[in-house]
Scaffold this motif. Sequence first.
Motif, PDB file in Angstrom:
ATOM      1  N   CYS A  62     -37.476   8.437 -35.635  1.00 37.75           N
ATOM      2  CA  CYS A  62     -37.223   9.239 -34.441  1.00 37.75           C
ATOM      3  C   CYS A  62     -38.588   9.661 -33.905  1.00 37.75           C
ATOM      4  O   CYS A  62     -39.326  10.386 -34.576  1.00 37.75           O
ATOM      5  N   ASP A  63     -38.931   9.189 -32.715  1.00 39.42           N
ATOM      6  CA  ASP A  63     -40.229   9.482 -32.128  1.00 39.42           C
ATOM      7  C   ASP A  63     -40.301  10.902 -31.587  1.00 39.42           C
ATOM      8  O   ASP A  63     -41.324  11.573 -31.719  1.00 39.42           O
ATOM      9  N   SER A  64     -39.211  11.365 -30.981  1.00 36.84           N
ATOM     10  CA  SER A  64     -39.189  12.730 -30.453  1.00 36.84           C
ATOM     11  C   SER A  64     -37.757  13.173 -30.221  1.00 36.84           C
ATOM     12  O   SER A  64     -36.842  12.357 -30.119  1.00 36.84           O
ATOM     13  N   CYS A  65     -37.590  14.493 -30.142  1.00 40.23           N
ATOM     14  CA  CYS A  65     -36.297  15.093 -29.837  1.00 40.23           C
ATOM     15  C   CYS A  65     -36.570  16.379 -29.078  1.00 40.23           C
ATOM     16  O   CYS A  65     -37.395  17.200 -29.513  1.00 40.23           O
ATOM     17  N   TYR A  66     -35.883  16.548 -27.956  1.00 38.73           N
ATOM     18  CA  TYR A  66     -36.016  17.762 -27.153  1.00 38.73           C
ATOM     19  C   TYR A  66     -34.656  18.435 -27.068  1.00 38.73           C
ATOM     20  O   TYR A  66     -33.680  17.822 -26.631  1.00 38.73           O
ATOM     21  N   ALA A  67     -34.597  19.676 -27.497  1.00 35.90           N
ATOM     22  CA  ALA A  67     -33.361  20.451 -27.481  1.00 35.90           C
ATOM     23  C   ALA A  67     -33.138  21.059 -26.099  1.00 35.90           C
ATOM     24  O   ALA A  67     -34.093  21.244 -25.332  1.00 35.90           O
ATOM     25  N   PRO A  68     -31.903  21.413 -25.776  1.00 33.81           N
ATOM     26  CA  PRO A  68     -31.622  22.042 -24.486  1.00 33.81           C
ATOM     27  C   PRO A  68     -32.397  23.348 -24.269  1.00 33.81           C
ATOM     28  O   PRO A  68     -32.696  23.707 -23.139  1.00 33.81           O
ATOM     29  N   ASP A  69     -32.757  24.028 -25.350  1.00 28.60           N
ATOM     30  CA  ASP A  69     -33.493  25.297 -25.216  1.00 28.60           C
ATOM     31  C   ASP A  69     -35.003  25.103 -25.060  1.00 28.60           C
ATOM     32  O   ASP A  69     -35.767  26.063 -25.019  1.00 28.60           O
ATOM     33  N   GLY A  70     -35.446  23.845 -24.979  1.00 27.06           N
ATOM     34  CA  GLY A  70     -36.861  23.551 -24.743  1.00 27.06           C
ATOM     35  C   GLY A  70     -37.687  23.303 -26.001  1.00 27.06           C
ATOM     36  O   GLY A  70     -38.840  22.894 -25.910  1.00 27.06           O
ATOM     37  N   ARG A  71     -37.111  23.515 -27.172  1.00 29.82           N
ATOM     38  CA  ARG A  71     -37.847  23.225 -28.408  1.00 29.82           C
ATOM     39  C   ARG A  71     -37.933  21.725 -28.611  1.00 29.82           C
ATOM     40  O   ARG A  71     -37.119  20.979 -28.105  1.00 29.82           O
ATOM     41  N   ALA A  72     -38.942  21.297 -29.377  1.00 32.80           N
ATOM     42  CA  ALA A  72     -39.155  19.865 -29.549  1.00 32.80           C
ATOM     43  C   ALA A  72     -39.542  19.513 -30.983  1.00 32.80           C
ATOM     44  O   ALA A  72     -40.116  20.317 -31.707  1.00 32.80           O
ATOM     45  N   TYR A  73     -39.187  18.284 -31.345  1.00 30.83           N
ATOM     46  CA  TYR A  73     -39.665  17.641 -32.569  1.00 30.83           C
ATOM     47  C   TYR A  73     -40.448  16.422 -32.096  1.00 30.83           C
ATOM     48  O   TYR A  73     -39.956  15.637 -31.282  1.00 30.83           O
ATOM     49  N   ILE A  74     -41.667  16.256 -32.584  1.00 27.41           N
ATOM     50  CA  ILE A  74     -42.496  15.103 -32.245  1.00 27.41           C
ATOM     51  C   ILE A  74     -42.928  14.439 -33.551  1.00 27.41           C
ATOM     52  O   ILE A  74     -43.475  15.103 -34.440  1.00 27.41           O
ATOM     53  N   PHE A  75     -42.692  13.133 -33.666  1.00 27.96           N
ATOM     54  CA  PHE A  75     -43.066  12.380 -34.867  1.00 27.96           C
ATOM     55  C   PHE A  75     -44.577  12.397 -35.061  1.00 27.96           C
ATOM     56  O   PHE A  75     -45.342  12.274 -34.112  1.00 27.96           O
ATOM     57  N   ASP A  76     -44.972  12.544 -36.309  1.00 27.26           N
ATOM     58  CA  ASP A  76     -46.390  12.500 -36.669  1.00 27.26           C
ATOM     59  C   ASP A  76     -46.498  11.673 -37.943  1.00 27.26           C
ATOM     60  O   ASP A  76     -46.051  12.097 -39.007  1.00 27.26           O
ATOM     61  N   SER A  77     -47.060  10.480 -37.850  1.00 27.23           N
ATOM     62  CA  SER A  77     -47.122   9.572 -38.991  1.00 27.23           C
ATOM     63  C   SER A  77     -47.971  10.111 -40.139  1.00 27.23           C
ATOM     64  O   SER A  77     -47.877   9.622 -41.257  1.00 27.23           O
ATOM     65  N   SER A  78     -48.774  11.128 -39.889  1.00 28.36           N
ATOM     66  CA  SER A  78     -49.599  11.689 -40.961  1.00 28.36           C
ATOM     67  C   SER A  78     -48.827  12.712 -41.799  1.00 28.36           C
ATOM     68  O   SER A  78     -49.329  13.167 -42.826  1.00 28.36           O
ATOM     69  N   GLN A  79     -47.615  13.063 -41.371  1.00 28.83           N
ATOM     70  CA  GLN A  79     -46.819  14.013 -42.144  1.00 28.83           C
ATOM     71  C   GLN A  79     -46.255  13.350 -43.385  1.00 28.83           C
ATOM     72  O   GLN A  79     -46.123  12.136 -43.453  1.00 28.83           O
ATOM     73  N   ARG A  80     -45.882  14.149 -44.346  1.00 30.38           N
ATOM     74  CA  ARG A  80     -45.372  13.627 -45.614  1.00 30.38           C
ATOM     75  C   ARG A  80     -43.957  13.083 -45.473  1.00 30.38           C
ATOM     76  O   ARG A  80     -43.284  13.348 -44.494  1.00 30.38           O
ATOM     77  N   TYR A  81     -43.505  12.335 -46.477  1.00 23.79           N
ATOM     78  CA  TYR A  81     -42.171  11.751 -46.504  1.00 23.79           C
ATOM     79  C   TYR A  81     -41.118  12.847 -46.346  1.00 23.79           C
ATOM     80  O   TYR A  81     -41.260  13.936 -46.885  1.00 23.79           O
ATOM     81  N   GLY A  82     -40.055  12.529 -45.630  1.00 26.85           N
ATOM     82  CA  GLY A  82     -38.964  13.470 -45.455  1.00 26.85           C
ATOM     83  C   GLY A  82     -39.102  14.328 -44.207  1.00 26.85           C
ATOM     84  O   GLY A  82     -38.288  15.210 -43.966  1.00 26.85           O
ATOM     85  N   THR A  83     -40.155  14.089 -43.427  1.00 31.27           N
ATOM     86  CA  THR A  83     -40.328  14.873 -42.210  1.00 31.27           C
ATOM     87  C   THR A  83     -39.831  14.133 -40.978  1.00 31.27           C
ATOM     88  O   THR A  83     -39.856  14.671 -39.880  1.00 31.27           O
ATOM     89  N   ASP A  84     -39.345  12.895 -41.149  1.00 26.50           N
ATOM     90  CA  ASP A  84     -38.703  12.156 -40.069  1.00 26.50           C
ATOM     91  C   ASP A  84     -37.197  12.289 -40.275  1.00 26.50           C
ATOM     92  O   ASP A  84     -36.688  11.957 -41.350  1.00 26.50           O
ATOM     93  N   PRO A  85     -36.470  12.768 -39.270  1.00 28.22           N
ATOM     94  CA  PRO A  85     -35.020  12.948 -39.433  1.00 28.22           C
ATOM     95  C   PRO A  85     -34.279  11.681 -39.842  1.00 28.22           C
ATOM     96  O   PRO A  85     -33.280  11.763 -40.557  1.00 28.22           O
ATOM     97  N   VAL A  86     -34.753  10.517 -39.447  1.00 29.21           N
ATOM     98  CA  VAL A  86     -34.100   9.253 -39.816  1.00 29.21           C
ATOM     99  C   VAL A  86     -34.156   9.056 -41.330  1.00 29.21           C
ATOM    100  O   VAL A  86     -33.232   8.521 -41.930  1.00 29.21           O
ATOM    101  N   GLU A  87     -35.229   9.512 -41.967  1.00 28.60           N
ATOM    102  CA  GLU A  87     -35.360   9.388 -43.427  1.00 28.60           C
ATOM    103  C   GLU A  87     -34.319  10.232 -44.168  1.00 28.60           C
ATOM    104  O   GLU A  87     -34.022   9.962 -45.328  1.00 28.60           O
ATOM    105  N   LEU A  88     -33.772  11.242 -43.513  1.00 32.82           N
ATOM    106  CA  LEU A  88     -32.789  12.123 -44.141  1.00 32.82           C
ATOM    107  C   LEU A  88     -31.375  11.550 -44.090  1.00 32.82           C
ATOM    108  O   LEU A  88     -30.488  12.021 -44.801  1.00 32.82           O
ATOM    109  N   LEU A  89     -31.170  10.528 -43.270  1.00 32.33           N
ATOM    110  CA  LEU A  89     -29.848   9.909 -43.161  1.00 32.33           C
ATOM    111  C   LEU A  89     -29.499   9.132 -44.427  1.00 32.33           C
ATOM    112  O   LEU A  89     -30.365   8.519 -45.042  1.00 32.33           O
ATOM    113  N   SER A  90     -28.219   9.139 -44.776  1.00 29.38           N
ATOM    114  CA  SER A  90     -27.763   8.272 -45.862  1.00 29.38           C
ATOM    115  C   SER A  90     -27.836   6.833 -45.356  1.00 29.38           C
ATOM    116  O   SER A  90     -27.984   6.588 -44.154  1.00 29.38           O
ATOM    117  N   THR A  91     -27.708   5.886 -46.259  1.00 31.72           N
ATOM    118  CA  THR A  91     -27.725   4.474 -45.865  1.00 31.72           C
ATOM    119  C   THR A  91     -26.606   4.180 -44.875  1.00 31.72           C
ATOM    120  O   THR A  91     -26.819   3.504 -43.870  1.00 31.72           O
TER     121      THR A  91
END
Length: 104
Positions: A62-91
Amino acid sequence: MAKTPLTPREVYQILRDLALGVRTMHRLGERTWTEIYCGLMTVEVDSWVLTFYNDCDTLEYCDSCYAPDGRAYIFDSSQRYGTDPVELLSTWEHQQLENLLSGK
């Protein structure tokens, strides 16, 4: 005052709801998942705007996510494992989301 960024767990919940069929998404833009093949695809889910990276027809992250309230998640490849929401999904959730993105 700066808004608190979205956490990967908050974004994961939106992805999980999509996979379970609780929410629906609408593609933003003309190109399909297959036409993009390698690049970014943006969708809208109940006023949330999410951008995914398609790596050769595979949901990579997930490269980015913007919530209706204006908050955002932005992917950062330098972050540790488990910080990408896609990694939290089950198979199964990951496959369901990938199928939705590809129109299967």
